[in-house]
Structures are given as C-alpha cells and as structure tokens.
Scaffold this motif. Structure first.
Motif, mmCIF file in Angstrom:
data_model
loop_
_atom_site.group_PDB
_atom_site.id
_atom_site.type_symbol
_atom_site.label_atom_id
_atom_site.label_comp_id
_atom_site.label_asym_id
_atom_site.label_seq_id
_atom_site.Cartn_x
_atom_site.Cartn_y
_atom_site.Cartn_z
ATOM 1 N N TYR A 93 -29.014 43.048 -28.163
ATOM 2 C CA TYR A 93 -28.849 42.925 -29.611
ATOM 3 C C TYR A 93 -28.026 44.090 -30.138
ATOM 4 O O TYR A 93 -27.049 43.923 -30.879
ATOM 5 C CB TYR A 93 -30.240 42.918 -30.248
ATOM 6 N N ALA B 212 -42.035 42.610 -25.954
ATOM 7 C CA ALA B 212 -41.511 41.317 -25.515
ATOM 8 C C ALA B 212 -41.263 40.411 -26.722
ATOM 9 O O ALA B 212 -40.229 39.738 -26.816
ATOM 10 C CB ALA B 212 -42.487 40.652 -24.548
ATOM 11 N N GLU B 213 -42.205 40.442 -27.650
ATOM 12 C CA GLU B 213 -42.088 39.662 -28.884
ATOM 13 C C GLU B 213 -40.833 40.076 -29.657
ATOM 14 O O GLU B 213 -40.032 39.250 -30.081
ATOM 15 C CB GLU B 213 -43.344 39.919 -29.737
ATOM 16 N N LYS B 214 -40.685 41.380 -29.793
ATOM 17 C CA LYS B 214 -39.551 41.954 -30.516
ATOM 18 C C LYS B 214 -38.244 41.561 -29.829
ATOM 19 O O LYS B 214 -37.265 41.183 -30.478
ATOM 20 C CB LYS B 214 -39.698 43.489 -30.533
ATOM 21 N N GLN B 215 -38.278 41.640 -28.504
ATOM 22 C CA GLN B 215 -37.095 41.311 -27.704
ATOM 23 C C GLN B 215 -36.665 39.871 -27.972
ATOM 24 O O GLN B 215 -35.486 39.580 -28.159
ATOM 25 C CB GLN B 215 -37.446 41.520 -26.217
ATOM 26 N N LYS B 216 -37.666 38.974 -28.035
ATOM 27 C CA LYS B 216 -37.404 37.551 -28.257
ATOM 28 C C LYS B 216 -36.774 37.344 -29.641
ATOM 29 O O LYS B 216 -35.788 36.618 -29.804
ATOM 30 C CB LYS B 216 -38.727 36.775 -28.164
ATOM 31 N N GLU B 217 -37.370 38.043 -30.602
ATOM 32 C CA GLU B 217 -36.895 37.916 -31.976
ATOM 33 C C GLU B 217 -35.439 38.402 -32.094
ATOM 34 O O GLU B 217 -34.600 37.759 -32.707
ATOM 35 C CB GLU B 217 -37.812 38.772 -32.865
ATOM 36 N N ARG B 218 -35.171 39.530 -31.435
ATOM 37 C CA ARG B 218 -33.838 40.104 -31.496
ATOM 38 C C ARG B 218 -32.827 39.228 -30.771
ATOM 39 O O ARG B 218 -31.675 39.120 -31.192
ATOM 40 C CB ARG B 218 -33.842 41.503 -30.876
ATOM 41 N N GLU B 219 -33.258 38.612 -29.695
ATOM 42 C CA GLU B 219 -32.369 37.734 -28.949
ATOM 43 C C GLU B 219 -31.945 36.566 -29.852
ATOM 44 O O GLU B 219 -30.778 36.173 -29.873
ATOM 45 C CB GLU B 219 -33.070 37.245 -27.661
ATOM 46 N N GLY B 220 -32.912 36.046 -30.606
ATOM 47 C CA GLY B 220 -32.619 34.970 -31.562
ATOM 48 C C GLY B 220 -31.607 35.424 -32.602
ATOM 49 O O GLY B 220 -30.608 34.755 -32.869
#
Lengths: 500, 333
Positions: free
Chosen positions: B37, A15-23
């Motif tokens: 992404y 989920a953390e990774k997903q958030k970062e990638r979305e950014g």
C-alpha cells in the motif's frame, strides 16, 4: 509522512489492517490507471473529474492528477456563467482535500489557479477560508509582521504586551543587526614589504567584487602596468582587495584613486616611507548611524528591559533584547553590561553556549577596534590578548596594521587572518590553532609566534613556505627559531624538538 | 530552561547508537516491496524516494546492494522526450522537483551522460520567470524550492550559464525576511526548509556575502529544543528532517557549532526504529525513506563514524561531488 504514530498491534489486527489496505491499494491503483487511460486518449469529461476528485481526496499531493484535472476543466470551459459554476464547484472540491491535508502544496496551488481563472474571483470568501487555515496553523509570521511592525513604537508595545510571543524579538534583532545598504570604501594604503616591493590595499565596509575597486593612477599619469587585484581570501566578494605595486624607495610618489569622475583621493608615499595609509571616511564599525527617533525608542526599550530584568531576573528574551539594544546604542559604553548579560545567557541557555561565546568575541573585537581607531598611529600595534576569543571578526579593519597580538585566546580557526596583508609581526601564542593555511599569503610577515597551539608536525608548517620576508618563527614552548622558511632547513632546526 | 510546551521526551528506551545494518536492510527491503500500500501511495514522488534511498544506502557504504542498471533504466524512462524534464514515475508529468532527484540519482550512479542533458537544460531554462524566480512546471507554481532545484541541477550538469543566475539570486533575496530567514515567495514566513534552499542557491552561485551570518545563524540555532531536536519554525514540534535543513544551513554558514551536537545526536538516534530499521520524524512514529535519509545525513554532518561524508548543499555523498569536481561556497568564520 509526518506525525504518524506507530501503534503496537496483535498479529490478528495486523492481518486485518493488511487486508483493508490491500483493498484500498487496489481501489486507488484502479482509479489511477483509469485516469491515465483517459488522459492518454485525450478524453476530458465529467467522469475524469469524478475519478481525480476521489484520488486527490486520498492523496492531495499527486501533482499529475491536479494537472489532468486542470486540462479537463479547460476543455469543459463554456460561457462565463457555466465556467463560474464549474470553478465554484472546484473550490469546494479543493476544500475537501485541504481537510485531509491543510499543508498540501498541490491543493493550494490548484486553488490559486482556480481563483485566477474566475471572471470575477470571490476574494471575500477566499480570505475567510485563509483565515480558518491560518488558525489551524496557530501562528503566521508574515501577517503578523505586516500588521504589527510598521512603527518602531508598536514594537515596544508588542514586546511588553506578550513577552512569551517570540515574533517581536525577532524583529528587534533584525533592527539592531541590520547592515548598511551600500558598501563604502573605508581605507586605502600602500605598504612596502621588501625593498621596492609593496602592496596597494583597499578596504571596504562590506564584501565587494573586484570591479568595485577604484581605478588607480600613479604620479599623475595612467600606470604603465595594470594592477592585478586579488582578494586575500580568494573569494569573488571581499572586504579587502590587494595589488602588487613596486615603487622605488628613493623617490616620493602619489597614488590617485579615481572613485568616480568627480571624486579622486590622493595617497602620498614619501621617500623611504614604509607605509602610507589613508582613511577615506571615518570608520563606523557598527554600520549606519541610528536616527534620533530610533535612538530614543531603543533607549526606552533598554530602560523597560532593565526594569523587567529587575522584576523577573533570568528571562532569556529580556536579556537578549538588552544585549541587542545596548549593542546598537553604543557597544563601547555598555561593553561590561553586555558581556555580563551574555555570560548570564550562557548559563541560562546552555544549548546555545557557543553562540554566546562567539558573540562575546565579536563584542571584544568590535569595542577594541573602536578604541584602536581613536588612539592608533598609522601602522601601529593592535592587541587583543587574553579575551577568550573563540572567533575573529572584522579582520578587514586590520588590513593595514603592522603588528597584531591575539595570543592567549581560544581560537581554532584563523581564516579571517588572511586579511592581514600588511602585518609584519603576528603573535598567536596560546590558542588551539591547527590550520595555518590562512597565513600563506601574508607577504609582509617577518615574525610569527605560534607557541602553545596544536602544531604537531612539520606538514602543518609547509603552507608558510612562500613567505619570503619571514625571518622569525616561534613554534614550541620555550623555543625560538630564526630561519628563512625553507622546509628542509626548518627540519634541521626543529627535528629534535618539534612534536609535542 | 523549564520544560518546553512543544517538545518530546527522550528516554532510556530509545536507541542510543547507530543501527547501521538495520537501516541498510530497511532501504534495500523497501525497494522490493512493490505490492505494498505504502509503495502505491508514494508513486507520485517515486523519483525522490529513490534518490533518498540511494543516497542513504551510499552513506552507509552499501550501494552495491541496489540494482544499479534497473534504477538507471527507470530514471531514463521518466525523462519527458519533448519537454526534457523528469517525472516522478511513469505516466506522471515532468516537474523540477523530480528533475533534480533524477539528475542527482544519475550523477551518483555515474551515468548522467545516458540522459538527454540538453533536454534537461532546455526544460529548466524554460521555467525561469521574468523576475528570476522559477515555476515548478508549466502550471506556474512559484517557490524558492524550485529556484534551488533549477540551480542545483544546472550546477551538477555544469550548465549554470544557461540561466540568468543574477536574477535568480535577486529573486531569492526578495524572499528574505527581517528575521534573516527565507520563505517560499516574497513576504512568506521564514521556514528552515526554505532557508536551506535559499542558502544552498547562494552558496552554489558564490553569493553568501549577501547573508548576515550571525542573524540567520542565530535564528537557526534557536530551532534547537531541550530534547536536542530541531523544529522548522518557532513554536513547532521537533522533526528529524530539520536535523538536515538546519544543520546543513548552519554548516554552509560556518556556524554548525552553535547547536549542541551531542544532544542533537541523541535526538536523531532516538528516531530510529530498532524493529523495522529506518528513521521517523519523532521518536515513536512510523519510519519512511525521507526521514531515513535526513537522519543519516544529519548524523554525517555531525561527523558520525561509519557514515560517509555528505555535502551540505547538494545532499549527496561528498565523494560524488569530488568525482565531478563540483564545489560549493562555505562562509569562512
């Protein structure tokens, strides 16, 4: 895309990774939109350079962004001094992209473009950068080939300096596998196959197009009918070219081949003569003759490799080199040795077992053909039976041969046999043959033996329908059938016994 | 032979059979995740991505799950009205690489007549250089990959007569090295991907006799490592995309049997991801469409059941080429 390891993560980490990638995605997308807006409004400014630099640092393969960047640079181009400054900055920018992906085609091409635009390109600095990336790429054949392989002698040294480096071996392989540059006409012949019907045959050392076949004159005069040449394999380039020519068998004839205005070869077809064959030049199966320097160097490599093989038996590269070198020197004299090296390689390098088997077949064929040429009478018999042949090579050298025996081998494909246009008797017993289509054009064929193959239905024989001279067909174990290949009649003869 | 310094190890944990349905689901699912992404960062080669996906899904006999009309509409929108070539995506620039992908897509979907075919031909003709080579676009990068793109495109459009094919062949032959292989430009190192392009071009133009099949075939079969996988150059790691570049080239040379096909098959099978579906470059890496197509295409060449037959030159389903009557030259052995 390449070499990204999949890492197991917890749901939380994901989920953390997903958030970062979305950014990251939003940032990238915003940049692209802005760059494209600028481009469509024809705005070429420093900000455009800045945006594309950021985007390309993240994604150096986005070709359109490089294009936009070049458009901006050209629009901002001023006097030599400022242009040089702009381009120098550009080199630094590309280098940062190369740090992200040193294989990026787009980045390298941009760098090339920048260099070509410099009033005075800084090549010295550029070469040291190339050097740095060559090291990253660990090895580079092109440079290696240029620097090391000018002299044969150097190769010999390279081979023994570092036997684990494969590059010199590739070069050696090329050296001994090279083909002659210019095709030569090897043979011309006239072969009768039925009554007055016959074929003119031209054989070349390499595949040539139809226009390479010499002009032909009959009995001293231009022929009334133009010969229609065809390649037995139906390809545009072929080693063998054939044309129908009917000559009365109660008279003698001369066929003149106009090779060029100053060179004519004559072929005399006697009364009742069934075959008239002329070898235009001496046959060399292996291509061009070796020069004395090459020969002595190869002898030296051979001796060194024999020593190496004694000291450290079972080294693949040493064995491969021995095969190549001995083959190039004289495959006939060294046949037994080469064959045993290939057998060793088959055991040592199991992955490529079938490659070595095919090379053994090539060796057997080449050496037999050399022998055949030395002792053969015109139109005589060629036999290569029981040699575990897995493929047929050099079949064009048998284009005028009347009787051929390739029985007791491991042949599956017989495609090259389409070249046997003069063959009257063909023995292919005890192989793995299924497809008979390559035999469909062998007009002279009178007798064909195919026992113990993979012929399982009449359908497979259908391709032989057009062979009007064929009178004998051996198809089953212990079964010989005399027929004119009318499929209906064939069925009558065979229907009880055929399927094995 | 002893363990290879640059190779991978295949274990019992890795998949051994074809996860056909997983792959189809992966490809169909990929086309629907436009907010990802991954999807954004691959926009600059979207056209090729779509060609990889569509071809793969057709090999799996599930083409009907894709939105045909939407794809055709997108492809047509990407044709540059003035230059005639295709861009990878809306707003991007036309390039030979994506022009080939677009033409392949339209031919597979049987709708090439909806594009401006004369425009495509004009675009390609304009990119041939004096020496016979091709630039990828107006910015002048030259590469034998672009020669292949140009010739393959025109062959699919049956317009090969529009360019100087003799010169195109001469240029490719200048890129041949002493090891029998081919590089990007004259003097460049041999590379399996480049060899595929050059062998393909010679096959389409009927010039395979210019290749020494035994020499090049040997270089190609030497790419197989003890794991069964193939690398693209000597002393490199194996990668499933070479199961395509190398196997396809060997097929055209009539020497596919020179590699060990059962070990090759095991390696390709091991690059499947049983969780997500799709293929990776090496066992344990992340999947993508590119490796998914080339994994499936390689298996198709090896005769895997359940997959449609692939054409070794165009990397398109064979039934498509049969439909448009385009054939290729295969070296007879």
């Amino acid at each position: 895309m390449h070499g990204r390891l999949k890492i197991k993560t917890t749901a939380e980490q994901a989920a953390e990774k997903q958030k970062e990638r979305e950014g990251k995605r939003k940032l990238y997308l915003g940049g692209v939109t802005k760059a494209f807006e600028k481009r469509s409004s024809g705005t070429h400014d420093e900000e455009g350079l800045k945006i594309t630099a950021q985007l390309l640092a993240a994604n150096p393969d986005a070709a359109t962004l490089w294009n936009f960047r070049r458009e901006i640079l050209l629009a901002l181009k001023g006097d030599d001094e400022s242009w040089e400054k702009l381009l120098t900055g550009e080199l630094a920018m590309v280098e940062s992209c190369l740090m992200k992906n040193h294989k990026s085609y787009g980045a390298w091409h941009h760098r090339f473009w920048v260099m070509m635009n410099f009033p005075k390109p800084p090549w010295k600095a550029e070469l040291s950068l190339c050097d740095k990336y060559l090291k990253l790429d660990e090895r580079n054949c092109e440079l290696y080939f240029f620097l090391v392989f000018h002299e044969l002698q150097t190769v010999v040294e390279a081979v023994f300096t570092d036997p684990s480096d494969q590059s010199p071996w590739f070069f050696l392989r090329w050296l001994v596998n090279r083909q002659e540059k210019v095709p030569r006409m090897l043979q011309v012949g006239y072969v009768r196959y039925k009554g007055d019907s016959g074929l003119v045959i031209c054989v070349f050392s390499q595949p040539v197009p139809q226009r390479a076949v010499p002009f032909i004159r009959l009995n001293g005069a231009d022929s009334d009918e133009t010969l229609i040449w065809y390649a037995p394999n139906d390809e545009d380039y072929s080693n063998v070219w054939v044309a129908e020519l009917n000559l009365s068998s109660v008279e003698a004839h001369t066929i003149s081949l106009i090779i060029d205005p100053s060179m004519t070869e004559m072929l005399n077809v006697g009364e009742g003569s069934t075959q008239a064959i002329e070898w235009v030049t001496t046959l060399e199966v292996g291509g061009e003759e070796l020069s004395d320097t090459a020969r002595s160097t190869l002898e030296e490599v051979k001796d060194n490799c024999v020593t190496l093989d004694e000291l450290d038996p079972g080294n693949k590269w040493v064995l491969l080199t021995l095969v190549d070198v001995m083959w190039a020197l004289d495959c006939h004299t060294h046949q037994k040795k080469i064959h045993s090296y290939l057998s060793q390689l088959q055991e040592l390098d199991v992955l490529r077992n079938k490659y070595y088997a095919d090379m053994k077949s090539k060796l057997a064929m080449e050496t037999s053909l050399k022998q055949y040429r030395i002792v053969a009478e015109v139109g005589s018999k060629f036999e290569l039976s029981g040699h575990s042949l897995t493929r047929i090579t050099l079949s064009h050298l048998l284009a005028s041969t009347a009787s051929i025996d390739l029985s007791r081998n491991d042949l599956t494909s017989i495609s090259p046999l389409s070249n046997l246009v003069a063959c009257r008797k063909l023995i292919l017993d005890d192989n793995q043959i299924q497809n008979l289509a390559p035999l469909a054009g062998l007009k002279a064929l009178e007798s064909l033996s195919l026992t113990h193959n993979k012929i399982q239905s009449l359908e497979q024989l259908k391709v032989l329908e057009g062979l009007s001279a064929l009178t004998e067909l051996n198809i089953l174990p212990f079964q010989s059938v005399k027929c004119f290949l009318d499929v209906e009649r064939l069925k009558l003869h065979l229907h009880k016994n055929l399927i094995t | 032979m002893a363990s290879h310094p640059k190779d991978v190890v295949i274990t019992d944990e890795h998949p051994k059979t074809l996860l056909l349905q997983k792959h189809a689901d992966y490809i169909v699912g990929y086309s629907k995740k436009k907010e990802d992404y991954e999807f954004t960062m691959t926009e600059h080669f979207r056209m090729s991505g779509m060609y990889w996906g569509i071809t793969a899904v057709d090999l799996l006999s599930q083409l009907e799950r894709m939105d045909r009309s939407q794809i055709i509409e997108f492809v047509l929108q990407c044709q540059d009205q003035t230059r005639g070539g295709f861009s990878p995506s809306l707003g991007h620039d036309a390039h030979l690489l994506y022009t080939l992908s677009a033409v392949q897509l339209l031919v597979i979907l049987d709708s090439i007549e909806e594009a401006d075919v004369d425009g495509v031909v004009k675009f390609i003709v304009g990119l041939q250089n004096e020496d016979g080579s091709f630039s990828g676009d107006q910015w002048g990068e030259v590469d034998t990959r672009f020669s292949f793109c140009a010739v393959a495109c025109l062959a699919l459009l049956k317009r090969l007569d529009a360019i100087n094919t003799d010169k195109a062949v001469e240029f490719v032959m200048k890129c041949q090295n002493v090891d029998g292989g081919f590089g990007t430009r004259p003097g460049s190192e041999s590379h399996a991907g480049q060899i595929y392009c050059c062998v393909g071009l010679l096959s389409i133009t009927g010039q395979l006799h210019r290749i020494n099949g035994d020499l090049l075939g040997w270089w190609l079969c030497e790419r197989q490592l003890p794991s069964g996988g193939l690398n693209g150059r000597p002393e490199k790691l194996p990668d499933v995309c070479y199961s395509w570049w190398v196997l396809a080239s060997l097929t055209v040379l009539g020497r596919l049997h020179w590699i060990n096909s059962s070990k090759m098959r095991l390696f390709i099978m091991a690059t499947q991801d049983p969780e997500t579906g799709g293929f990776t470059d090496r066992p344990g890496d992340m999947v993508d469409l590119y490796h998914t197509l080339f994994g499936l295409a390689g298996l198709s060449l090896l005769g895997e059941t359940g997959l449609k037959q692939i054409n070794p030159v165009f990397c398109m389903p064979q039934h498509v080429l049969d439909r448009i009557s385009v054939s290729v030259q295969i070296m007879s052995t």
